[in-house]
Each structure stands twice: as structure tokens, then as C-alpha cells.
Design a protein around this motif. Structure first.
Motif, PDB file in Angstrom:
ATOM      1  N   LYS A 335      47.657  32.237  36.076  1.00  0.00           N
ATOM      2  CA  LYS A 335      48.416  32.414  34.838  1.00  0.00           C
ATOM      3  C   LYS A 335      47.821  31.547  33.743  1.00  0.00           C
ATOM      4  CE  LYS A 335      51.607  29.953  33.528  1.00  0.00           C
ATOM      5  NZ  LYS A 335      51.795  28.877  32.486  1.00  0.00           N
ATOM      6  N   ASN A 336      47.546  32.140  32.582  1.00  0.00           N
ATOM      7  CA  ASN A 336      47.057  31.391  31.422  1.00  0.00           C
ATOM      8  C   ASN A 336      45.909  30.467  31.807  1.00  0.00           C
ATOM      9  OD1 ASN A 336      46.993  30.585  28.719  1.00  0.00           O
ATOM     10  ND2 ASN A 336      48.388  28.872  29.087  1.00  0.00           N
ATOM     11  N   ALA A 337      44.929  31.033  32.496  1.00  0.00           N
ATOM     12  CA  ALA A 337      43.816  30.230  33.005  1.00  0.00           C
ATOM     13  C   ALA A 337      42.513  30.997  32.854  1.00  0.00           C
ATOM     14  CB  ALA A 337      44.045  29.855  34.468  1.00  0.00           C
ATOM     15  N   VAL A 338      41.436  30.265  32.570  1.00  0.00           N
ATOM     16  CA  VAL A 338      40.098  30.841  32.474  1.00  0.00           C
ATOM     17  C   VAL A 338      39.333  30.471  33.735  1.00  0.00           C
ATOM     18  CG1 VAL A 338      37.937  30.840  31.171  1.00  0.00           C
ATOM     19  CG2 VAL A 338      40.123  30.696  29.966  1.00  0.00           C
ATOM     20  N   ILE A 339      38.813  31.484  34.406  1.00  0.00           N
ATOM     21  CA  ILE A 339      38.019  31.268  35.611  1.00  0.00           C
ATOM     22  C   ILE A 339      36.589  31.668  35.285  1.00  0.00           C
ATOM     23  CG2 ILE A 339      37.842  31.715  38.084  1.00  0.00           C
ATOM     24  CD1 ILE A 339      40.562  30.592  37.248  1.00  0.00           C
ATOM     25  N   ASP A 340      35.684  30.698  35.254  1.00  0.00           N
ATOM     26  CA  ASP A 340      34.318  30.966  34.811  1.00  0.00           C
ATOM     27  C   ASP A 340      33.490  31.664  35.886  1.00  0.00           C
ATOM     28  OD1 ASP A 340      34.756  29.939  32.303  1.00  0.00           O
ATOM     29  OD2 ASP A 340      33.864  27.977  32.719  1.00  0.00           O
ATOM     30  N   GLU A 341      32.309  32.103  35.469  1.00  0.00           N
ATOM     31  CA  GLU A 341      31.446  32.957  36.284  1.00  0.00           C
ATOM     32  C   GLU A 341      31.188  32.363  37.669  1.00  0.00           C
ATOM     33  OE1 GLU A 341      27.031  35.098  35.943  1.00  0.00           O
ATOM     34  OE2 GLU A 341      27.828  33.856  34.310  1.00  0.00           O
ATOM     35  N   GLY A 342      31.397  33.214  38.676  1.00  0.00           N
ATOM     36  CA  GLY A 342      31.076  32.842  40.054  1.00  0.00           C
ATOM     37  C   GLY A 342      32.059  31.934  40.745  1.00  0.00           C
ATOM     38  N   ALA A 343      33.129  31.529  40.055  1.00  0.00           N
ATOM     39  CA  ALA A 343      34.124  30.657  40.683  1.00  0.00           C
ATOM     40  C   ALA A 343      34.975  31.454  41.658  1.00  0.00           C
ATOM     41  CB  ALA A 343      34.998  30.000  39.627  1.00  0.00           C
ATOM     42  N   LYS A 344      35.539  30.744  42.655  1.00  0.00           N
ATOM     43  CA  LYS A 344      36.317  31.402  43.709  1.00  0.00           C
ATOM     44  C   LYS A 344      37.649  30.682  43.916  1.00  0.00           C
ATOM     45  CE  LYS A 344      32.162  32.803  46.266  1.00  0.00           C
ATOM     46  NZ  LYS A 344      31.436  32.690  47.573  1.00  0.00           N
ATOM     47  N   VAL A 345      38.699  31.476  43.970  1.00  0.00           N
ATOM     48  CA  VAL A 345      40.019  30.977  44.368  1.00  0.00           C
ATOM     49  C   VAL A 345      40.480  31.942  45.463  1.00  0.00           C
ATOM     50  CG1 VAL A 345      42.286  30.212  43.583  1.00  0.00           C
ATOM     51  CG2 VAL A 345      40.394  30.344  41.944  1.00  0.00           C
ATOM     52  N   ASN A 346      40.169  31.607  46.687  1.00  0.00           N
ATOM     53  CA  ASN A 346      40.224  32.620  47.742  1.00  0.00           C
ATOM     54  C   ASN A 346      41.572  32.796  48.426  1.00  0.00           C
ATOM     55  OD1 ASN A 346      37.674  33.931  47.862  1.00  0.00           O
ATOM     56  ND2 ASN A 346      36.769  32.035  48.643  1.00  0.00           N
ATOM     57  N   HIS A 347      42.383  31.743  48.567  1.00  0.00           N
ATOM     58  CA  HIS A 347      43.560  31.892  49.416  1.00  0.00           C
ATOM     59  C   HIS A 347      44.744  31.064  48.916  1.00  0.00           C
ATOM     60  CE1 HIS A 347      40.294  32.846  52.266  1.00  0.00           C
ATOM     61  NE2 HIS A 347      39.853  31.625  52.054  1.00  0.00           N
ATOM     62  N   LEU A 348      45.911  31.659  48.880  1.00  0.00           N
ATOM     63  CA  LEU A 348      47.185  30.926  48.893  1.00  0.00           C
ATOM     64  C   LEU A 348      47.272  29.825  47.841  1.00  0.00           C
ATOM     65  CD1 LEU A 348      47.135  30.562  52.757  1.00  0.00           C
ATOM     66  CD2 LEU A 348      48.665  32.097  51.522  1.00  0.00           C
ATOM     67  N   SER A 349      46.864  30.138  46.614  1.00  0.00           N
ATOM     68  CA  SER A 349      46.800  29.101  45.584  1.00  0.00           C
ATOM     69  C   SER A 349      47.487  29.559  44.301  1.00  0.00           C
ATOM     70  CB  SER A 349      45.340  28.736  45.270  1.00  0.00           C
ATOM     71  OG  SER A 349      44.710  28.167  46.397  1.00  0.00           O
ATOM     72  N   TYR A 350      47.894  28.557  43.493  1.00  0.00           N
ATOM     73  CA  TYR A 350      48.424  28.824  42.160  1.00  0.00           C
ATOM     74  C   TYR A 350      47.575  28.066  41.146  1.00  0.00           C
ATOM     75  CZ  TYR A 350      51.200  28.520  37.944  1.00  0.00           C
ATOM     76  OH  TYR A 350      51.606  28.569  36.633  1.00  0.00           O
ATOM     77  N   ALA A 354      44.980  26.384  33.119  1.00  0.00           N
ATOM     78  CA  ALA A 354      43.801  25.688  33.637  1.00  0.00           C
ATOM     79  C   ALA A 354      42.514  26.345  33.160  1.00  0.00           C
ATOM     80  CB  ALA A 354      43.838  25.672  35.169  1.00  0.00           C
ATOM     81  N   HIS A 355      41.432  25.576  33.310  1.00  0.00           N
ATOM     82  CA  HIS A 355      40.076  26.095  33.107  1.00  0.00           C
ATOM     83  C   HIS A 355      39.270  25.687  34.329  1.00  0.00           C
ATOM     84  CE1 HIS A 355      36.438  26.703  30.201  1.00  0.00           C
ATOM     85  NE2 HIS A 355      36.200  27.169  31.417  1.00  0.00           N
ATOM     86  N   VAL A 356      38.730  26.686  35.030  1.00  0.00           N
ATOM     87  CA  VAL A 356      37.946  26.438  36.232  1.00  0.00           C
ATOM     88  C   VAL A 356      36.496  26.770  35.923  1.00  0.00           C
ATOM     89  CG1 VAL A 356      37.580  27.088  38.642  1.00  0.00           C
ATOM     90  CG2 VAL A 356      39.912  26.962  37.719  1.00  0.00           C
ATOM     91  N   GLY A 357      35.614  25.796  36.103  1.00  0.00           N
ATOM     92  CA  GLY A 357      34.213  25.960  35.731  1.00  0.00           C
ATOM     93  C   GLY A 357      33.434  26.871  36.656  1.00  0.00           C
ATOM     94  N   ALA A 358      32.232  27.232  36.224  1.00  0.00           N
ATOM     95  CA  ALA A 358      31.372  28.149  36.956  1.00  0.00           C
ATOM     96  C   ALA A 358      31.057  27.626  38.351  1.00  0.00           C
ATOM     97  CB  ALA A 358      30.076  28.375  36.177  1.00  0.00           C
ATOM     98  N   ARG A 359      31.092  28.560  39.301  1.00  0.00           N
ATOM     99  CA  ARG A 359      30.702  28.333  40.710  1.00  0.00           C
ATOM    100  C   ARG A 359      31.595  27.349  41.446  1.00  0.00           C
ATOM    101  NH1 ARG A 359      26.753  28.210  37.341  1.00  0.00           N
ATOM    102  NH2 ARG A 359      26.715  25.943  37.344  1.00  0.00           N
ATOM    103  N   THR A 360      32.685  26.974  40.852  1.00  0.00           N
ATOM    104  CA  THR A 360      33.619  26.070  41.525  1.00  0.00           C
ATOM    105  C   THR A 360      34.352  26.805  42.632  1.00  0.00           C
ATOM    106  OG1 THR A 360      33.930  24.481  39.748  1.00  0.00           O
ATOM    107  CG2 THR A 360      35.841  24.893  41.155  1.00  0.00           C
ATOM    108  N   ASN A 361      34.635  26.102  43.714  1.00  0.00           N
ATOM    109  CA  ASN A 361      35.367  26.665  44.851  1.00  0.00           C
ATOM    110  C   ASN A 361      36.721  25.961  44.975  1.00  0.00           C
ATOM    111  OD1 ASN A 361      35.052  28.355  47.562  1.00  0.00           O
ATOM    112  ND2 ASN A 361      36.067  26.437  48.056  1.00  0.00           N
ATOM    113  N   ILE A 362      37.782  26.752  44.894  1.00  0.00           N
ATOM    114  CA  ILE A 362      39.138  26.216  45.011  1.00  0.00           C
ATOM    115  C   ILE A 362      39.636  26.482  46.423  1.00  0.00           C
ATOM    116  CG2 ILE A 362      41.481  26.270  44.097  1.00  0.00           C
ATOM    117  CD1 ILE A 362      39.471  25.356  42.035  1.00  0.00           C
ATOM    118  N   GLY A 363      39.910  25.432  47.183  1.00  0.00           N
ATOM    119  CA  GLY A 363      40.327  25.577  48.570  1.00  0.00           C
ATOM    120  C   GLY A 363      41.733  26.142  48.719  1.00  0.00           C
TER     121      GLY A 363
END
Length: 453
Positions: A335-350, A354-363
Motif C-alpha cells: 500500500k502506498n509504496a514504491v518497489i524498485d526494479e528487481g526487488a522481491k517481497v515473496n511471502h506473508l508480508s505487509y 515505503a520505498h524498497v530499492g532495486a534488487r532488495t529481498n524482503i524476507g
């Protein structure tokens, strides 16, 4: 020639069995009134006047929410369509141009049809939109033409003779005329008819009697579908969905189980995107070419770029911006968040605010704790960051590029570039404690069972 829209939206809609004004019931995520306004936008109106009555405040809010310049006038008594149009007289005082009368409960008139009506004004003083029915028992008003094909009058079904009812050419109610002429004609309309109402349709006969010309633009009956009950509303929504699905497939979108996908009125999806079964698109969604929206996902107010994968069971809320080749996995909400190129938020997360930078992996299990009960706060995560599973990011907080959080960490302070944050209690193993505790509890349970006998 300038055009003013007059949209009639005053009815309560008794058959809807609802406190909501009829025109505010939604088809494909937008009030029917908005559908009418969208269609009318094709003629580039200089003015838009909405005639409201029942629930006028809510109707005005919806109209001006779509078009801030829309004007709302009140029809305090519903005395017929002619009376409704007359309520726009003051708002149109001095306006030089055409008026186009539309209906807030008729959501399917095509923009091309309205453009044809405006063009037809070059040949006729009054232009009426008509359609032909296969079933002449349908209770529509009839368009009466002379031998030369000129429109002479409109007769309401209640007032029509048997011969007139046999005519297949019917009235949609949509009318175009010079604005000043329209108001002059409406002022002459009486209510000597079977319903005791002031019919807008009477202006055709009045115009002809004054030596003016009238003509008909024809459209498909489906465009004129009016909605007066929840049954008709459901039918209208189903018709919209069927048409939208066909449009999507024709434009190169793959719908794996098309009947299970629900589109909003403004959904845009690029070619080569695959949409899996049971996906819901709320208003304000754009999906670029070559993305994949996996099953049971819900999207609204978001933008998904080329090559992104969403779902299954994902939710994208307003303000979610996914760059190319991002991945939003199962049971993830953004919600109201920018997810940059190649970043991953794969499972069970909110991920919110926010701003998530390129290629970042969110556990798995990561949460941006963005709300303190009063204010929303923002989380900024740099590039190539690794967020360990079950991390709580207590906003406002910033994580630098190539930083890391350990699993189970609660982050309350900024993490500098390249650092790892560890914030969890040290583990303490108590020898034999689990076995002793369970033995004690089992004995207690056995004693209670013995006492209850």
C-alpha cells in the motif's frame, strides 16, 4: 460549437430497494453517473450540469469527485424529464452552444454515439437517439417519422395507439439541441398525458410545430440499457464484464479463466500480460506489457510494470508502484509504496508507506510498522538490501544500501549502508525445563479429571 451536458440524476430508484440514490449504484467499480459522465466527455463539453434530487449531496460529491467543474442543480420535485431539464435553465443562461441531455442511470452509451449526435446537429435543430427493438411489446416511447424519414413526434408507450406501438423504432431519451432552443421548448411542455408528467419527449412535436427540423441517430439497443433494479444492475455489470473481457483478449491479454476475472471501468492491461483465474481489478489499475497476475489476487489504485509478477493471493492497494521485474508473492499486501526494479517481497508480508530499492529481498513475515495510532510514517529501504524473515520495521526508519537485518529483528533506528541490524533477545536454554513442566501439567490434568467423576 460548444456543448453543455445535462445529466438527469434526480431519481430515488424505488425499485433498487436501497437508500443509495439510483445513479450512485456501481457498475464495474464506478457509479452509473460516472459512466454517463465518461461517455459525455467524448464531446469535450464546455459545461457539465447534473440535475440532482434524492440524495443530492451524495450525488454532487460523486459528480464533482469525477469532474471538479461539474455543476449540480436541484430538482426538488420529480415531475418528469421535461421538468428535470428545466432546472438547468438558470445554469445555462447566456450559454451559446448545444445541450446534450443524458441519463445518470444509462451507463452504456458509447462515446462514438454521442459524437454522432453532435455531428447530426448540423442537419437538424433537434436530434434524438433511437434504437430498434425486435419485441414491439417493449414499453418504450416510439419515434414517429414521416414519409421522408424526418422525425415528427415522440409518443410515450402509455399514450400510444396500437399502430404506433407496432413501430420498432424507440426512444432512448437522449436528445441534442441548441441550448437556448431546448429551454424555450421545455418551457412550453405541458402535463396533459397518462402520467401527469412533463415529458421531455414533447419537445419534438413542439419544435416541428414551430417550423424546426428533427432527426434520429440510431444505436444498438444494448447502449440504451437503463438500470432500475438490483436485478438490472447485476445484468448491467455482467454485460460490462463480458464486453471488457472480450476487449482485453482482442488486445493481446491472456485470460486463463476469463469468466472468473473481474474488471473495473478503467482497468488498463498491456499485451502479453497473463491474468490467472479469480483476479479482481478495482478502480485505477494499470498493468504494463508482459506482466503476470496470479490467481486470487486483488489490485486497486496501483501500477504494475513490465515483467512484474503479482500473487497468488496478493493485494495491491492504492499507491502501490511496481517497477519492472519485481515480484510480489503470496499473501503479501502493498500500500502506498514504491518497489524498485528487481526487488522481491515473496511471502506473508505487509509493505506500506515505503520505498524498497532495486534488487532488495524482503524476507517472509516482514512488516513495515507505519502507523502509530495517529500518523502514518515512511520506511525507506535502499538497494540490494536483505531483510531477514519476521523483521519489524518501525517507521520512520531508513536502511542503507547493501544493509541487512537478522531474522526476528525489530528495527527502531536507521541502519547505515553495509551494516547488519540485530535486535532480539538472546536465547536462553533451560535444561530439562520443558519435560518437567509437561509432567507437572499432565498430573494436574489427571487430578482434575479424577475429581470430576
Amino acid at each position: 460549437m460548444s456543448v453543455a451536458l445535462i445529466i438527469l440524476a434526480a431519481g430515488k430508484g424505488t425499485r433498487m430497494q436501497s437508500d443509495l440514490p439510483k445513479v450512485l449504484h456501481e457498475v464495474a467499480g464506478a457509479p452509473m453517473l460516472v459512466h454517463a459522465m465518461k461517455a459525455g466527455a467524448a464531446v469535450d463539453p464546455a459545461r457539465t450540469i447534473v440535475v440532482a434530487g434524492h440524495g443530492a449531496e451524495a450525488v454532487a460529491k460523486a459528480a464533482q469527485g469525477w469532474d471538479a467543474d461539474a455543476e449540480v442543480v436541484l430538482q426538488t420535485e420529480q415531475l418528469g424529464t421535461g421538468h428535470a431539464v428545466a432546472q438547468a435553465r438558470e445554469a445555462l443562461a447566456g450559454f451559446e452552444g448545444d445541450a446534450l441531455v443524458l441519463y445518470g442511470d444509462t451507463p452504456f452509451i458509447r462515446p462514438e454515439t454521442l459524437e454522432a449526435m453532435v455531428a447530426a446537429r448540423a442537419s437538424h435543430d433537434v436530434v434524438v437517439l433511437g434504437f430498434e427493438v425486435a419485441d414491439v411489446t417493449a414499453r418504450y416511447g416510439r419515434l414517429i417519422e414521416d414519409a421522408d424519414g424526418a422525425l415528427t413526434e415522440i409518443v410515450e408507450f402509455k399514450d400510444a395507439t396500437d399502430a404506433q406501438r407496432a413501430i420498432p423504432l424507440c426512444n432512448s431519451g437522449v436528445i441534442a439541441a441548441d441550448a437556448a432552443l431546448l429551454m424555450d421548448l421545455v418551457a412550453q411542455v405541458g402535463n396533459e398525458n397518462a402520467s401527469g408528467e412533463y415529458y421531455l419527449t414533447d419537445i419534438v412535436a413542439l419544435a416541428r410545430a414551430a417550423g424546426k427540423s428533427a432527426g434520429v441517430v440510431r444505436c444498438n439497443e444494448a447502449e440504451t440499457l437503463g438500470v432500475n433494479s438490483k436485478v438490472e444492475l447485476a445484468r448491467a455489470d455482467a454485460l460490462f464484464q463480458a464486453a471488457k473481457r472480450a476487449e482485453m483478449v482482442a488486445d493481446g491479454v491472456t485470460l486463463q479463466m476469463s469468466d472468473s476475472v473481474y474488471f473495473a471501468h478503467d482497468t488498463h492491461i498491456g499485451p502479453d500480460t497473463v491474468v490467472e483465474p479469480h483476479v479482481v481489478f478495482g478502480p485505477g489499475v494499470t498493468v504494463e506489457n508482459g506482466a503476470r497476475i496470479r490467481a486470487f489476487s486483488h489490485l486497486e489504485g496501483c501500477h504494475v510494470s513490465r515483467g512484474a509478477v503479482v500473487g497468488p493471493y496478493a493485494r495491491l492497494r492504492p499507491g502501490a508502484e511496481l517497477a519492472e521485474d519485481t515480484k510480489i508473492g503470496n499473501f503479501v499486501e502493498v500500500k502506498n509504496a514504491v518497489i524498485d526494479e528487481g526487488a522481491k517481497v515473496n511471502h506473508l508480508s505487509y509493505i506500506g508507506d515505503a520505498h524498497v530499492g532495486a534488487r532488495t529481498n524482503i524476507g517472509a513475515g516482514t512488516i513495515t510498522c507505519n502507523y502509530d495510532g495517529v500518523f502514518k510514517h515512511r520506511t525507506t529501504i535502499g538497494q540490494d538490501v536483505f531483510i531477514g524473515s519476521n523483521t519489524m520495521l518501525v517507521a520512520p526508519v531508513t536502511l542503507g544500501d547493501e544493509s541487512m537485518t537478522a531474522t526476528g529483528t525489530v528495527v527502531t533506528r536507521d541502519v547505515p549502508e553495509g551494516d547488519m541490524a540485530v535486535a532480539r533477545a538472546r536465547q536462553d536454554n533451560k535444561p530439562g525445563f520443558a519435560r518437567r513442566m509437561f509432567e507437572k501439567l499432565k498430573k494436574k490434568k489427571a487430578a482434575q479429571a479424577k475429581e470430576s467423576k
